[in-house]
Enzyme design. Structure first.
Site: not given
Length: 385
Positions: A84-85
């Site tokens: 998800c970064q």
């Protein structure tokens, strides 16, 4: 569905999603992750699962079918949380230029090949905002073309018994005729009280700055149901080592009360850059947790500069075990690798308690057992229940 449901976990990490589904009655047949330390943790805590370690791009749906002993269409649920970064608000360079932003397409590729009856995919809420929700729209559209009816919702972990403010978006879908029913919150206003920080960690050994508590016995007997549940039969604490902080940081922490932050530190003790900060900036830096409150979101570092990660009573930051407790991980989880990698495994995970609620909602959705259930009944079914 059979009494022992099957699941495969993509981007499994240490196994937060898998453990919640396991608690609800699923057999986790296979998993994948590129992180070698997370793979070690997962193998130890899920010994019946086969872990395909390496980049997801290197594996096909047939690889997962082979190790799970299933045929296409037989898997009950495909779960996973693509990295998800690229979408996180904590990443100031976030965007679709980040190679990780396209990994949800690898999840969709495996969906196509497996044709599981149900899918559950997790990500950060920023996925909904970046590019006017382009990624969310693509996921829903492509799953629809694969025969799935899909709903998305942002869930608050604290409403499901996790002692932490945490928001995550979930994609919940099925290609069966059953409806998609979301779990009902169990904690909050007019429900059970939120589980607090101190209720989660008060039985763990006290530590000084830089001291190790791994291998020690617990400080007290379990003080509440949350502690009893996470301790199980474990009698020695693991991953409970306090990072050693510099003397200047210890001096800064001594000025911060419970619920306080960098604003409570005398200006002359602040880092040079923070002396110029506006009072509305960096709201949680050098924050000390309130024992009777919720933790802030557990990230991949419990760093003074990242948020409120100072122990409520002790002048040190949270240990990996304390972070894991605030994520609702069982104490049987022993996180592998260097301490920095242990924090990453904990911070990247879906809280197992939240995952268990989603898994139970899936079971109730598939069986049609809505009466007095833990799920929100879809409107079109409400009058028939």
């Amino acid at each position: 569905m059979a009494s022992k449901l099957s699941a495969i976990d993509l981007f499994c990490g240490a196994g937060g999603l898998s453990d919640g589904f396991r608690q609800a009655g699923f057999a986790i047949l296979a998993a994948n992750d590129v992180d070698r330390y997370a793979a070690v943790t997962f193998r130890v805590t899920h010994p019946q699962s086969t872990v395909l370690e390496g980049p997801i791009e290197e594996f096909s749906a047939n690889d997962f079918l082979k190790v799970s002993g299933l045929r296409r269409g037989e898997l009950d649920c495909l779960i996973g949380g693509p990295p998800c970064q690229a979408f996180s608000v904590y990443n100031h360079q976030r965007g679709f230029h980040d190679n990780r932003s396209g990994l949800f397409r690898e999840y969709l590729r495996i969906v196509d090949g497996l044709q599981a009856k149900w899918i559950v995919m997790e990500n950060v809420p920023g996925m909904r905002d970046l590019g006017s929700g382009r990624a969310v729209k693509e996921v829903v559209t492509r799953l629809g073309k694969l025969g799935y009816k899909v709903e998305t919702r942002i869930l608050k972990a604290e409403q499901f018994g996790v002692p932490q403010e945490r928001r995550r978006i979930f994609f919940f879908g099925t290609r069966t005729k059953s409806p998609v029913c979301w779990p009902k919150p169990t904690h909050g206003s007019r429900q059970r009280p939120f589980v607090t920080v101190w209720e989660a960690i008060s039985d763990l050994p006290q530590l000084e700055n830089g001291e190790s508590g791994t291998g020690l016995g617990y400080r007290t007997l379990p003080r509440n149901e949350y502690q009893r549940s996470l301790r199980g039969r474990v009698d020695r604490v693991s991953n409970h080592d306090a990072p050693r902080l510099a003397p200047i940081n210890l001096e800064r922490m001594r000025h911060v009360p419970q619920g306080g932050s960098w604003r409570d530190i005398p200006s002359e003790l602040l880092p040079a850059g923070m002396r110029r900060a506006r009072r509305c900036d960096h709201t949680k830096r050098y924050g000390r947790l309130r024992p009777d409150g919720l933790a802030c979101t557990i990230l991949t570092k419990c760093d003074l500069h990242w948020g409120s990660y100072v122990h409520p009573f002790q002048d040190r930051v949270l240990t990996v075990r304390e972070a894991a407790r605030l994520q609702s991980f069982s104490d049987r989880f022993q996180f592998a690798g260097p301490r920095t990698e242990q924090y990453v495994q904990v911070g990247n995970a879906v809280p197992p308690l939240l995952a268990r609620c989603l898994a139970r909602a899936l079971i109730l959705s598939s069986t049609g057992r809505y009466e007095g259930s833990e799920v929100e009944v879809p409107r079109q079914l409400a009058f028939a229940v």
